[in-house]
Scaffold this motif. Structure first.
Motif, PDB file in Angstrom:
ATOM      1  N   PHE A   1       0.858  18.096  -5.455  1.00 48.46           N
ATOM      2  CA  PHE A   1      -0.260  16.827  -5.239  1.00 48.46           C
ATOM      3  C   PHE A   1      -1.576  16.709  -6.564  1.00 48.46           C
ATOM      4  O   PHE A   1      -1.224  15.384  -7.336  1.00 48.46           O
TER       5      PHE A   1
ATOM      6  N   GLY B   1      -1.363  17.702   4.888  1.00 47.14           N
ATOM      7  CA  GLY B   1      -2.249  16.710   4.386  1.00 47.14           C
ATOM      8  C   GLY B   1      -3.514  17.279   4.182  1.00 47.14           C
ATOM      9  O   GLY B   1      -3.515  18.421   4.085  1.00 47.14           O
TER      10      GLY B   1
ATOM     11  N   SER C   1      -9.637   3.688   5.615  1.00 49.16           N
ATOM     12  CA  SER C   1      -8.876   3.799   6.945  1.00 49.16           C
ATOM     13  C   SER C   1      -9.379   4.030   8.069  1.00 49.16           C
ATOM     14  O   SER C   1      -8.301   3.895   9.123  1.00 49.16           O
TER      15      SER C   1
ATOM     16  N   MET D   1       1.354  -0.802  -0.384  1.00 47.67           N
ATOM     17  CA  MET D   1       0.024   0.277  -0.090  1.00 47.67           C
ATOM     18  C   MET D   1       0.768   1.185  -0.075  1.00 47.67           C
ATOM     19  O   MET D   1       1.919   1.157   0.975  1.00 47.67           O
ATOM     20  N   ARG D   2       0.417   2.407  -0.664  1.00 52.68           N
ATOM     21  CA  ARG D   2       1.208   3.834  -0.758  1.00 52.68           C
ATOM     22  C   ARG D   2       2.930   3.275  -1.834  1.00 52.68           C
ATOM     23  O   ARG D   2       3.851   4.075  -1.362  1.00 52.68           O
ATOM     24  N   GLN D   3       2.741   1.950  -2.425  1.00 58.30           N
ATOM     25  CA  GLN D   3       4.157   2.033  -3.123  1.00 58.30           C
ATOM     26  C   GLN D   3       5.160   2.826  -4.349  1.00 58.30           C
ATOM     27  O   GLN D   3       5.397   3.096  -3.982  1.00 58.30           O
TER      28      GLN D   3
HETATM   29  O1  CP3 Z   1      -1.492   3.012  -2.733  1.00 60.58           O
HETATM   30  C1  CP3 Z   1      -0.914   3.919  -3.722  1.00 60.58           C
HETATM   31  O2  CP3 Z   1       0.528   4.250  -3.420  1.00 60.58           O
HETATM   32  C2  CP3 Z   1      -1.248   4.309  -4.344  1.00 60.58           C
HETATM   33  C3  CP3 Z   1      -1.866   5.660  -3.996  1.00 60.58           C
HETATM   34  C4  CP3 Z   1      -2.937   6.591  -3.342  1.00 60.58           C
HETATM   35  C5  CP3 Z   1      -1.982   7.528  -2.352  1.00 60.58           C
HETATM   36  N1  CP3 Z   1      -3.360   7.830  -1.544  1.00 60.58           N
HETATM   37  C6  CP3 Z   1      -1.369   8.268  -2.882  1.00 60.58           C
HETATM   38  C7  CP3 Z   1      -1.216   9.600  -2.702  1.00 60.58           C
HETATM   39  C8  CP3 Z   1      -3.565   5.551  -1.989  1.00 60.58           C
HETATM   40  C9  CP3 Z   1      -4.207   4.217  -2.228  1.00 60.58           C
HETATM   41  C10 CP3 Z   1      -4.196   6.972  -1.391  1.00 60.58           C
HETATM   42  C11 CP3 Z   1      -5.639   7.017  -0.945  1.00 60.58           C
HETATM   43  C12 CP3 Z   1      -5.540   7.023   0.972  1.00 60.58           C
HETATM   44  N2  CP3 Z   1      -5.698   8.298   0.495  1.00 60.58           N
HETATM   45  C13 CP3 Z   1      -6.092   7.159   1.696  1.00 60.58           C
HETATM   46  C14 CP3 Z   1      -6.387   5.495   2.291  1.00 60.58           C
HETATM   47  C15 CP3 Z   1      -5.248   4.750   2.394  1.00 60.58           C
HETATM   48  C16 CP3 Z   1      -4.607   5.447   3.933  1.00 60.58           C
HETATM   49  O3  CP3 Z   1      -3.151   5.771   3.812  1.00 60.58           O
HETATM   50  O4  CP3 Z   1      -5.621   4.816   4.732  1.00 60.58           O
HETATM   51  C17 CP3 Z   1      -6.212   7.771   2.436  1.00 60.58           C
HETATM   52  C18 CP3 Z   1      -7.356   7.890   3.745  1.00 60.58           C
HETATM   53  C19 CP3 Z   1      -6.243   9.342   2.340  1.00 60.58           C
HETATM   54  C20 CP3 Z   1      -6.380  10.627   2.486  1.00 60.58           C
HETATM   55  C21 CP3 Z   1      -4.348  11.119   2.590  1.00 60.58           C
HETATM   56  N3  CP3 Z   1      -3.718  11.470   0.620  1.00 60.58           N
HETATM   57  C22 CP3 Z   1      -3.356  11.320   3.370  1.00 60.58           C
HETATM   58  C23 CP3 Z   1      -4.111  11.262   4.043  1.00 60.58           C
HETATM   59  C24 CP3 Z   1      -3.060  12.390   2.902  1.00 60.58           C
HETATM   60  C25 CP3 Z   1      -1.297  13.074   3.523  1.00 60.58           C
HETATM   61  C26 CP3 Z   1      -0.249  12.014   4.520  1.00 60.58           C
HETATM   62  C27 CP3 Z   1       0.868  11.673   4.002  1.00 60.58           C
HETATM   63  O5  CP3 Z   1       1.622  10.423   3.961  1.00 60.58           O
HETATM   64  O6  CP3 Z   1       1.050  12.868   3.812  1.00 60.58           O
HETATM   65  C28 CP3 Z   1      -2.534  12.252   1.281  1.00 60.58           C
HETATM   66  C29 CP3 Z   1      -1.350  12.362   0.800  1.00 60.58           C
HETATM   67  C30 CP3 Z   1      -1.396  11.289  -0.307  1.00 60.58           C
HETATM   68  N4  CP3 Z   1      -1.756  10.330  -1.093  1.00 60.58           N
HETATM   69  C31 CP3 Z   1       0.086  10.761  -0.682  1.00 60.58           C
HETATM   70  C32 CP3 Z   1       0.556  10.114  -1.186  1.00 60.58           C
HETATM   71  C33 CP3 Z   1       1.260   9.465  -1.642  1.00 60.58           C
HETATM   72  C34 CP3 Z   1       1.413  11.391  -0.173  1.00 60.58           C
HETATM   73  C35 CP3 Z   1       1.591  13.111  -0.397  1.00 60.58           C
HETATM   74  C36 CP3 Z   1       3.146  13.609  -1.002  1.00 60.58           C
HETATM   75  O7  CP3 Z   1       3.026  12.647  -2.348  1.00 60.58           O
HETATM   76  O8  CP3 Z   1       3.681  14.903  -0.593  1.00 60.58           O
END
Ligand code: CP3
Length: 342
Positions: free
Chosen positions: A43, A93, A206, A24-26
């Motif tokens: 983003f 976030g 989540s 997840m988040r790979q």
């Molecule tokens: O899994 C994957 O690689 C696919 C991409 C994916 C992202 N978000 C990219 C992302 C997926 C499946 C998600 C789902 C997501 N987004 C969820 C459910 C899964 C989980 O992690 O609980 C939730 C709650 C979100 C909402 C969200 N988006 C949050 C809370 C944040 C900030 C968290 C952080 O790490 O800063 C994001 C941003 C986000 N979504 C990033 C990525 C790679 C990081 C932001 C960046 O690139 O700077």
């Protein structure tokens, strides 16, 4: 035909030589090639530009050869399409400037035309499929209606989402009306994603674990079940609920092909609570990737032994963290590829 079909076979419960693996988040901040693109584009620009989203999606596959790709996007593109402004604040976030708190707020929330508002996701899928050349399957996803409600009512990330829960318990009719709009949007969205070519769907709940088992049924599960019912004949579905071990029996009977579990449950207990028959996915503690590569390999081997190689998809119990060393992520994937039953 997908060349590496381990993941799809595990979803069908078929016997495999080793379990498939993805994280997840790979596509994330631990990858230098991701950081390069992140420096240039914000983003949601990355999400909305098919060239960027498809490139970011295939980055981890090129580097590590996971058995499935997951489309780079976010669960919060759905509320954006529903006319709820969502921003991503660096270091903080998600941020919703005008959260949904009353009937008037709900009036501006629409169930959108998907092609019009989220067509860019379908274009990203088409472009990603071209880049993947059918080497591995592509996973599409959506957030659960409850988890999306958490963000659009609270207005930002939170440890306990007290404002979101307050809305549910003080204005349940409003909460259910919002949840139903999100559900209807999500169903059309996922049907469009499947039509565009994704090979499986993962539903992310989540924040399901913030609810009591009874409230989970009322405010989360009934909507997830509607989504599963609507798409299960078109695509395999994985339902991942963080902290939702108490719902494993419900999830196992839902028509989903697999259930994702976090690291707070043993493989044996997860098997037992889910009735010993459905494919499970998980559940390595993401912070355990700070252990040495040798320890990670040992722990992954033990995890597969405990889940069993069949009806199992190796994954983390939640998303990979930003500063995991590259060689540690490599050890996690390699351990699965080297796996042999003793
Ligand atoms: O899994 C994957 O690689 C696919 C991409 C994916 C992202 N978000 C990219 C992302 C997926 C499946 C998600 C789902 C997501 N987004 C969820 C459910 C899964 C989980 O992690 O609980 C939730 C709650 C979100 C909402 C969200 N988006 C949050 C809370 C944040 C900030 C968290 C952080 O790490 O800063 C994001 C941003 C986000 N979504 C990033 C990525 C790679 C990081 C932001 C960046 O690139 O700077």
């Amino acid at each position: 035909m997908i060349k590496n079909d381990l993941f799809l076979r595990a979803l069908k419960g078929e016997t495999v030589s080793r379990p498939p693996v993805w994280m997840m988040r790979q596509a994330g901040r631990y990858l230098p090639e991701f950081m390069e693109i992140r420096e240039k584009y914000d983003f949601f620009t990355r999400c909305q530009t098919p060239e960027l989203a498809s490139e970011i999606t295939v980055q981890p596959i090129r580097r590590y050869g996971m058995d499935a790709a997951i489309l780079f996007s976010d669960i919060l593109v759905v509320p954006q399409a529903m006319n709820i402004e969502v921003q991503m604040k660096a270091g903080k976030g998600p941020w919703v400037p005008n959260p949904i708190r009353n009937t008037k707020d709900l009036e501006r929330v629409i169930v959108p035309d998907i092609d019009e508002s989220l067509g860019y996701v379908m274009d990203a899928i088409t472009m990603t499929k071209e880049k993947l050349q059918d080497e591995v399957p592509l996973i599409g996803f959506a957030g659960s209606p409850w988890t999306i409600l958490c963000y659009v009512v609270e207005g930002e990330g939170s440890k306990n989402f007290a404002k979101a829960k307050q809305l549910c318990f003080s204005q349940p009719e409003l909460a259910h009306a919002l949840l139903q709009k999100i559900t209807d949007t999500t169903i059309s969205y996922l049907k469009a994603k499947i039509k565009a070519g994704v090979n499986a769907i993962q539903l992310f709940d989540s924040w399901g674990g913030l609810l009591s088992p009874e409230d989970y049924q009322t405010f989360s599960w009934q909507y997830l079940q509607q989504i599963i019912d609507a798409i299960k004949n078109e695509s395999p579905v994985i339902v991942f609920g963080k902290g939702c071990w108490y719902a494993l029996d419900t999830m196992a009977k839902s028509g989903a092909s697999a259930i994702g579990v976090d690291w707070t449950i043993t493989p044996q207990m997860a098997r037992k609570l889910s009735g010993n028959n459905i494919t499970l996915q998980g559940n390595f503690d993401p912070t355990r990737l700070y252990s040495s590569p040798a320890t990670i390999k040992q722990m992954v081997k033990e995890m597969i032994d405990a889940f069993g190689k069949d009806k199992y998809i190796v994954n983390l119990g939640h998303g990979i963290l930003p500063n995991i060393p590259l060689e540690n992520a490599a050890a996690f994937i390699e351990a699965v590829k080297e796996y042999k039953v003793d």
